[in-house]
Design a protein around this motif. Structure first.
Motif, PDB file in Angstrom:
ATOM      1  N   ALA A 181     -15.759  21.272 -24.273  1.00 22.51           N
ATOM      2  CA  ALA A 181     -15.408  21.336 -25.698  1.00 22.51           C
ATOM      3  C   ALA A 181     -14.475  20.176 -26.025  1.00 22.51           C
ATOM      4  N   MET A 182     -14.406  19.867 -27.307  1.00 27.64           N
ATOM      5  CA  MET A 182     -13.546  18.770 -27.755  1.00 27.64           C
ATOM      6  C   MET A 182     -12.561  19.371 -28.761  1.00 27.64           C
ATOM      7  N   ASP A 183     -11.272  19.400 -28.391  1.00 28.37           N
ATOM      8  CA  ASP A 183     -10.294  20.166 -29.181  1.00 28.37           C
ATOM      9  C   ASP A 183      -9.359  19.238 -29.943  1.00 28.37           C
ATOM     10  N   ILE A 184      -9.631  19.078 -31.209  1.00 30.35           N
ATOM     11  CA  ILE A 184      -8.779  18.224 -32.040  1.00 30.35           C
ATOM     12  C   ILE A 184      -8.148  19.057 -33.161  1.00 30.35           C
ATOM     13  N   THR A 185      -8.981  19.717 -33.952  1.00 33.90           N
ATOM     14  CA  THR A 185      -8.515  20.342 -35.200  1.00 33.90           C
ATOM     15  C   THR A 185      -7.506  21.466 -34.970  1.00 33.90           C
ATOM     16  N   GLU A 186      -6.518  21.516 -35.864  1.00 34.24           N
ATOM     17  CA  GLU A 186      -5.494  22.577 -35.833  1.00 34.24           C
ATOM     18  C   GLU A 186      -5.361  23.156 -37.249  1.00 34.24           C
ATOM     19  N   ALA A 189      -3.969  20.505 -39.433  1.00 32.50           N
ATOM     20  CA  ALA A 189      -4.426  19.123 -39.262  1.00 32.50           C
ATOM     21  C   ALA A 189      -5.910  19.067 -38.946  1.00 32.50           C
ATOM     22  N   GLY A 190      -6.678  18.580 -39.933  1.00 34.57           N
ATOM     23  CA  GLY A 190      -8.097  18.352 -39.710  1.00 34.57           C
ATOM     24  C   GLY A 190      -8.342  16.865 -39.841  1.00 34.57           C
ATOM     25  N   SER A 191      -8.553  16.431 -41.097  1.00 39.12           N
ATOM     26  CA  SER A 191      -8.746  14.987 -41.317  1.00 39.12           C
ATOM     27  C   SER A 191      -7.479  14.208 -40.975  1.00 39.12           C
ATOM     28  N   ASP A 192      -6.333  14.814 -41.207  1.00 35.25           N
ATOM     29  CA  ASP A 192      -5.069  14.098 -41.019  1.00 35.25           C
ATOM     30  C   ASP A 192      -4.536  14.347 -39.608  1.00 35.25           C
ATOM     31  N   ILE A 215      -8.313  25.048 -33.730  1.00 37.64           N
ATOM     32  CA  ILE A 215      -9.261  25.915 -34.458  1.00 37.64           C
ATOM     33  C   ILE A 215     -10.600  25.194 -34.664  1.00 37.64           C
ATOM     34  N   PHE A 216     -11.606  25.982 -34.985  1.00 43.19           N
ATOM     35  CA  PHE A 216     -12.962  25.469 -35.267  1.00 43.19           C
ATOM     36  C   PHE A 216     -13.533  24.697 -34.075  1.00 43.19           C
ATOM     37  N   ILE A 217     -13.274  25.144 -32.866  1.00 47.59           N
ATOM     38  CA  ILE A 217     -13.714  24.371 -31.703  1.00 47.59           C
ATOM     39  C   ILE A 217     -15.128  24.797 -31.280  1.00 47.59           C
ATOM     40  N   THR A 218     -16.079  23.856 -31.435  1.00 46.85           N
ATOM     41  CA  THR A 218     -17.461  24.144 -31.038  1.00 46.85           C
ATOM     42  C   THR A 218     -17.498  24.338 -29.523  1.00 46.85           C
ATOM     43  N   SER A 219     -18.157  25.400 -29.089  1.00 43.59           N
ATOM     44  CA  SER A 219     -18.223  25.757 -27.666  1.00 43.59           C
ATOM     45  C   SER A 219     -16.826  25.922 -27.070  1.00 43.59           C
ATOM     46  N   LEU A 450     -24.998  22.486 -44.473  1.00 39.47           N
ATOM     47  CA  LEU A 450     -23.753  22.328 -45.248  1.00 39.47           C
ATOM     48  C   LEU A 450     -22.538  21.925 -44.413  1.00 39.47           C
ATOM     49  N   VAL A 451     -22.604  22.151 -43.115  1.00 39.34           N
ATOM     50  CA  VAL A 451     -21.434  21.770 -42.304  1.00 39.34           C
ATOM     51  C   VAL A 451     -21.467  20.291 -41.899  1.00 39.34           C
ATOM     52  N   MET A 452     -22.648  19.685 -42.019  1.00 37.88           N
ATOM     53  CA  MET A 452     -22.786  18.291 -41.529  1.00 37.88           C
ATOM     54  C   MET A 452     -21.788  17.336 -42.180  1.00 37.88           C
ATOM     55  N   ILE A 454     -18.961  17.966 -43.036  1.00 42.23           N
ATOM     56  CA  ILE A 454     -17.583  18.412 -42.752  1.00 42.23           C
ATOM     57  C   ILE A 454     -17.160  18.065 -41.330  1.00 42.23           C
ATOM     58  N   TYR A 455     -18.012  18.430 -40.338  1.00 40.45           N
ATOM     59  CA  TYR A 455     -17.487  18.212 -38.972  1.00 40.45           C
ATOM     60  C   TYR A 455     -17.728  16.788 -38.464  1.00 40.45           C
ATOM     61  N   GLU A 456     -16.997  16.480 -37.370  1.00 42.59           N
ATOM     62  CA  GLU A 456     -16.985  15.108 -36.814  1.00 42.59           C
ATOM     63  C   GLU A 456     -16.498  14.087 -37.832  1.00 42.59           C
ATOM     64  N   GLY A 457     -15.542  14.457 -38.650  1.00 44.68           N
ATOM     65  CA  GLY A 457     -15.037  13.538 -39.665  1.00 44.68           C
ATOM     66  C   GLY A 457     -15.812  13.750 -40.944  1.00 44.68           C
ATOM     67  N   THR A 458     -15.115  14.168 -42.007  1.00 52.16           N
ATOM     68  CA  THR A 458     -15.811  14.517 -43.249  1.00 52.16           C
ATOM     69  C   THR A 458     -16.454  13.267 -43.875  1.00 52.16           C
ATOM     70  N   SER A 459     -17.306  13.514 -44.850  1.00 55.55           N
ATOM     71  CA  SER A 459     -17.963  12.393 -45.542  1.00 55.55           C
ATOM     72  C   SER A 459     -16.934  11.468 -46.169  1.00 55.55           C
ATOM     73  N   GLN A 460     -15.893  12.069 -46.750  1.00 54.53           N
ATOM     74  CA  GLN A 460     -14.890  11.250 -47.442  1.00 54.53           C
ATOM     75  C   GLN A 460     -14.157  10.364 -46.431  1.00 54.53           C
ATOM     76  N   ILE A 461     -13.879  10.912 -45.247  1.00 61.48           N
ATOM     77  CA  ILE A 461     -13.177  10.111 -44.226  1.00 61.48           C
ATOM     78  C   ILE A 461     -14.095   8.976 -43.736  1.00 61.48           C
TER      79      ILE A 461
HETATM   80  C1  LIG Z   1     -18.825  24.599 -37.600  1.00 59.34           C
HETATM   81  C2  LIG Z   1     -17.666  23.702 -37.310  1.00 59.34           C
HETATM   82  C3  LIG Z   1     -17.542  23.132 -36.050  1.00 59.34           C
HETATM   83  C4  LIG Z   1     -16.433  22.317 -35.757  1.00 59.34           C
HETATM   84  N1  LIG Z   1     -16.298  21.815 -34.483  1.00 59.34           N
HETATM   85  C5  LIG Z   1     -15.141  21.171 -34.153  1.00 59.34           C
HETATM   86  C6  LIG Z   1     -14.880  20.785 -32.784  1.00 59.34           C
HETATM   87  O1  LIG Z   1     -15.705  20.970 -31.896  1.00 59.34           O
HETATM   88  N2  LIG Z   1     -13.686  20.219 -32.505  1.00 59.34           N
HETATM   89  C7  LIG Z   1     -12.739  19.988 -33.463  1.00 59.34           C
HETATM   90  O2  LIG Z   1     -11.676  19.467 -33.134  1.00 59.34           O
HETATM   91  N3  LIG Z   1     -12.967  20.322 -34.765  1.00 59.34           N
HETATM   92  C8  LIG Z   1     -14.132  20.913 -35.130  1.00 59.34           C
HETATM   93  N4  LIG Z   1     -14.359  21.286 -36.430  1.00 59.34           N
HETATM   94  C9  LIG Z   1     -13.355  20.997 -37.432  1.00 59.34           C
HETATM   95  C10 LIG Z   1     -13.744  19.853 -38.347  1.00 59.34           C
HETATM   96  O3  LIG Z   1     -13.798  18.645 -37.639  1.00 59.34           O
HETATM   97  C11 LIG Z   1     -12.733  19.825 -39.514  1.00 59.34           C
HETATM   98  O4  LIG Z   1     -12.986  20.983 -40.296  1.00 59.34           O
HETATM   99  C12 LIG Z   1     -12.846  18.547 -40.338  1.00 59.34           C
HETATM  100  O5  LIG Z   1     -12.332  17.466 -39.614  1.00 59.34           O
HETATM  101  C13 LIG Z   1     -12.090  18.649 -41.678  1.00 59.34           C
HETATM  102  O6  LIG Z   1     -10.785  19.066 -41.494  1.00 59.34           O
HETATM  103  P1  LIG Z   1     -10.198  20.268 -42.385  1.00 59.34           P
HETATM  104  O7  LIG Z   1     -11.129  21.421 -42.269  1.00 59.34           O
HETATM  105  O8  LIG Z   1      -8.785  20.484 -41.997  1.00 59.34           O
HETATM  106  O9  LIG Z   1     -10.271  19.738 -43.870  1.00 59.34           O
HETATM  107  P2  LIG Z   1      -9.179  18.830 -44.616  1.00 59.34           P
HETATM  108  O10 LIG Z   1      -8.781  17.706 -43.729  1.00 59.34           O
HETATM  109  O11 LIG Z   1      -8.121  19.712 -45.146  1.00 59.34           O
HETATM  110  O12 LIG Z   1     -10.033  18.267 -45.815  1.00 59.34           O
HETATM  111  C14 LIG Z   1     -10.437  19.067 -46.925  1.00 59.34           C
HETATM  112  C15 LIG Z   1     -11.216  18.176 -47.897  1.00 59.34           C
HETATM  113  O13 LIG Z   1     -10.364  17.106 -48.355  1.00 59.34           O
HETATM  114  C16 LIG Z   1     -10.961  15.850 -48.108  1.00 59.34           C
HETATM  115  N5  LIG Z   1      -9.934  14.866 -47.761  1.00 59.34           N
HETATM  116  C17 LIG Z   1      -8.944  14.977 -46.855  1.00 59.34           C
HETATM  117  N6  LIG Z   1      -8.216  13.839 -46.827  1.00 59.34           N
HETATM  118  C18 LIG Z   1      -8.767  12.986 -47.720  1.00 59.34           C
HETATM  119  C19 LIG Z   1      -8.480  11.647 -48.169  1.00 59.34           C
HETATM  120  N7  LIG Z   1      -7.489  10.920 -47.647  1.00 59.34           N
HETATM  121  N8  LIG Z   1      -9.263  11.104 -49.136  1.00 59.34           N
HETATM  122  C20 LIG Z   1     -10.282  11.797 -49.668  1.00 59.34           C
HETATM  123  N9  LIG Z   1     -10.595  13.055 -49.300  1.00 59.34           N
HETATM  124  C21 LIG Z   1      -9.858  13.643 -48.329  1.00 59.34           C
HETATM  125  C22 LIG Z   1     -11.886  16.093 -46.915  1.00 59.34           C
HETATM  126  O14 LIG Z   1     -12.901  15.109 -46.848  1.00 59.34           O
HETATM  127  C23 LIG Z   1     -12.414  17.490 -47.235  1.00 59.34           C
HETATM  128  O15 LIG Z   1     -13.462  17.382 -48.167  1.00 59.34           O
HETATM  129  C24 LIG Z   1     -15.466  22.063 -36.753  1.00 59.34           C
HETATM  130  C25 LIG Z   1     -15.626  22.606 -38.038  1.00 59.34           C
HETATM  131  C26 LIG Z   1     -16.691  23.433 -38.316  1.00 59.34           C
HETATM  132  C27 LIG Z   1     -16.796  24.030 -39.688  1.00 59.34           C
END
Ligand SMILES: Cc1cc2nc3c(=O)[nH]c(=O)nc-3n(C[C@H](O)[C@H](O)[C@H](O)COP(=O)(O)OP(=O)(O)OC[C@H]3O[C@@H](n4cnc5c(N)ncnc54)[C@H](O)[C@@H]3O)c2cc1C
Length: 628
Positions: A181-186, A189-192, A215-219, A450-452, A454-461
């Motif tokens: 598994a790859m554990d980053i998100t808390e 802290a997701g995008s940030d 949190i949200f850790i795949t596998s 719909l999750v595509m 979002i995960y692995e770095g959101t579209s906006q990032i």
């Molecule tokens: C099914 C699933 C599997 C996942 N698997 C993993 C995994 O294996 N390992 C892991 O570490 N994580 C995993 N994740 C977590 C995922 O990578 C995060 O949810 C994602 O990085 C977004 O972080 P966040 O949810 O905190 O959203 P936020 O960072 O809070 O963002 C919320 C919204 O704000 C937007 N946003 C944030 N900052 C900016 C900015 N500067 N400018 C413009 N828009 C911005 C984002 O694009 C998003 O639309 C998984 C998530 C899901 C749902």
């Protein structure tokens, strides 16, 4: 069900002749004598892809609806998979797919990563959640190997691994006995990522321990976790995101150990299994580490840079995953539309539906061109970079491949994810009322898609990354930018091939937009010099660029720019294919027909809108500053 490789002409094109396989086979096989020629190696790759194409068509796709329905559960802190999924994974293990790209001496098949990506697309077409689950086997084994090569703890002789510190974990994963598994998100802290709080500390004997919640850790139920944790404090009062990132380190953490008496001792706990909209075959877990023993990878403070390597591959992987889903959505829609009559003909003959289907087909081919190009260059950059051939020629090649791969990755992750959602929605629409029921796969595909973004770095990032790379490239070398513009202008009028002229004209639209964004950015920066002494100007203008303040206009339009950049690059790749293989001209023509008006429209929006909103935001920011 058909063989998902054999029924896909566009995918076969890349295995048959669309790629220059020779450098890739050489970088993969190095001194091995396994294959007498490149053609022999590619024949084997094709056989493997065909085997997977048959397996996913016959065994995986027919079970996708049941897997979606049954889902997973958490019992006494362990994730329990439905029997139907367990059986599928026994079959996957039987096919030796967990070690597809792992070197033979570690129990794998030593295939190229590109072959893995092809199989990922095939699997995703059958069931994207199973594909995602599967990818955390081999993906983590390969990451461990690449990391240990990078930190210098893996020893190679004659191109073969003779020693690696992660042998036990890699071999266990390859056998299918453990997951990664790859554990980053808390929670905070997701995008940030600069806000990550999980900490790692060292005791007096130098042993590391990790404490925190991911949190949200795949596998996340898996045994081997690559965990990003903070080892260095942020500089006091600093709000520069990069200070936060520099304090992160990468660790390998074993979440549990199975004892000989059959019991399991957990070092990290699975607290929660997310109840998700889709992806029901993949476990998304919350994992807690409480002074859990950990092994540092690389040096402390290098975590972010190690993570980027991992993420590059993961984002390319998501690109292929999205293409698989698009393919499933398109084919389901096409099959339905060909059967369903309304108003005297089948709906595929109605103009609007025919237009949807044509656009879906064209977009998939464009995305695949982008994905193959990115994966090819990323793999060569990584393999040549780790080859130990330290000569100027190799270094030059590595830089060239890296540059090309870096250009593609955020564009592919962005566009493929957005298109997956768009195509799944279109597919549902084409199915009419039936699409909204569980009798057809369209609704599941939409939920899974719909999750595509979002995960692995959101579209906006991804869009911000693509914009930052492009504009900072211009800032670093404005002369090269002017040169590119002149060259595109010349090609747009003088190229002999009309398709080349059209590609150059589309490039000019992109360059014009980039120029506009740079002028706006520089103009805003110039305006910020008002009231400052002239002596301060050079420093204030040329240095101290604050991305948050100075790139506001470009950030506002980053997503639009990303779409243009993706179309620009896709048409360049398709043009290059057309010059080698004339039958690809038809694909390029179809793509250009859609991309030209699309890019002109986006350019219009970028050059005519945004000021009102930015004005509003700056008023809010100033009020917030004043209140501080
Ligand atoms: C099914 C699933 C599997 C996942 N698997 C993993 C995994 O294996 N390992 C892991 O570490 N994580 C995993 N994740 C977590 C995922 O990578 C995060 O949810 C994602 O990085 C977004 O972080 P966040 O949810 O905190 O959203 P936020 O960072 O809070 O963002 C919320 C919204 O704000 C937007 N946003 C944030 N900052 C900016 C900015 N500067 N400018 C413009 N828009 C911005 C984002 O694009 C998003 O639309 C998984 C998530 C899901 C749902």
């Amino acid at each position: 069900m058909p063989n998902f490789l054999k029924d896909n002409e566009d995918l076969l094109y890349y295995l048959d002749r669309g790629l220059d396989w020779d450098p890739l086979v050489r970088a993969t096989e190095r001194d091995s004598t396994e294959y007498p020629t490149t053609a022999d190696a590619v024949d084997v790759y094709r056989e493997v892809a065909s085997l997977v194409g048959g397996f996913v068509g016959d065994e995986m796709a027919p079970r996708a609806a049941a897997i979606d329905r049954e889902g997973l559960s958490l019992v006494d802190g362990e994730v329990v998979f439905p029997e139907i999924l367990e059986r599928l994974f026994v079959q996957i293990r039987g096919l030796d797919l967990h070690g597809l790209c792992v070197p033979r001496e570690l129990g794998g098949m030593n295939g190229p990563l590109l072959l893995y990506f092809v199989t990922a697309e095939l699997m995703a077409r059958a069931d994207v959640s199973v594909m995602s689950h599967h990818s955390f086997h081999g993906g983590v084994a390969m990451a461990l190997l690449v990391f240990s090569m990078r930190e210098g703890t893996t020893k190679l002789r004659d191109g073969k691994v003779v020693e690696t510190r992660f042998r036990e974990a890699i071999e266990e994963i390859v056998r299918g006995d453990a997951w990664g598994a790859m554990d980053i998100t808390e929670p905070h802290a997701g995008s940030d990522m600069a806000e990550l709080r999980t900490r790692a500390v060292q005791d007096d004997e130098g042993r590391w321990f990790v404490t925190g919640q991911k949190i949200f850790i795949t596998s996340g139920h898996g045994k081997y976790h690559l965990v990003i944790a903070r080892t260095e404090d942020r500089a006091a009062g600093g709000d520069d995101a990069f200070v936060g990132l520099a304090g992160l380190s990468m660790f390998l953490v074993k979440a549990y150990e199975d004892r000989p008496d059959g019991t399991r001792h957990r070092f990290a706990t699975v607290d929660r299994l997310e109840e998700k909209l889709g992806h029901h075959g993949s476990a998304t877990c919350s994992v807690t580490f409480d002074r859990t023993p950990a092994e540092l990878i690389g040096k402390r403070g290098e975590g972010f840079s190690y993570m980027l390597t991992l993420m590059n591959n993961a984002r390319l992987g998501v690109g292929f995953e999205c293409i698989g889903l698009c393919e499933a959505a398109y084919r389901a829609a096409l099959d339905y539309a060909r059967e369903r009559p309304t108003m005297g003909k089948t709906i595929d003959r109605h103009e609007m539906i025919a237009d949807y289907l044509d656009e879906m087909r064209t977009d998939i081919q464009g995305l695949r061109a982008l994905a193959m190009h990115g994966a090819y260059h990323e793999e060569l950059a990584q393999k040549l970079g780790l080859s130990g051939d330290a000569n100027a020629e190799t270094e030059k090649r590595v830089r060239r491949h890296k540059r090309k791969a870096r250009r593609v990755t955020p564009l592919l992750k962005y566009l493929a994810a957005e298109k997956a959602v768009e195509m799944a929605r279109r597919s549902l629409q084409i199915h009419g009322g039936n699409g909204y029921t569980k009798d057809y796969p369209a609704e599941r595909l939409l939920r899974d898609a719909l999750v595509m973004p979002i995960y692995e770095g959101t579209s906006q990032i991804q869009a911000l990354m693509a914009m930052k790379d492009r504009l900072s490239g211009i800032l670093k070398d404005p002369r090269a930018f002017v040169g590119r513009m002149a060259q595109a202008r010349w090609r747009a009028i003088s190229a002999r091939d009309p398709l080349e002229r059209r590609v150059a004209r589309l490039g000019l639209v992109s360059l014009g937009v980039q120029q506009h964004l740079m002028m706006r950015t520089a103009g805003d920066k110039f305006r910020s010099l008002q009231g400052k002494s002239i002596a301060e100007w050079p420093d204030r203008f040329l240095k101290n660029w604050d991305p948050k303040r100075d790139f506001a206009f470009a950030m506002l339009h980053a997503e639009r720019l990303t779409r243009i950049l993706a179309d620009e690059l896709t048409t360049e790749i398709l043009l290059e294919q057309s010059t080698r293989h004339p039958e690809r001209r038809e694909v390029l023509e179809r793509y250009l027909e859609r991309a030209e008006p699309r890019c002109r429209h986006l350019a219009d929006v970028i050059t005519t809108t945004g000021d009102r909103l930015l004005e509003q935001l700056s008023v809010v920011d100033e009020a917030a500053h004043a209140a501080e």
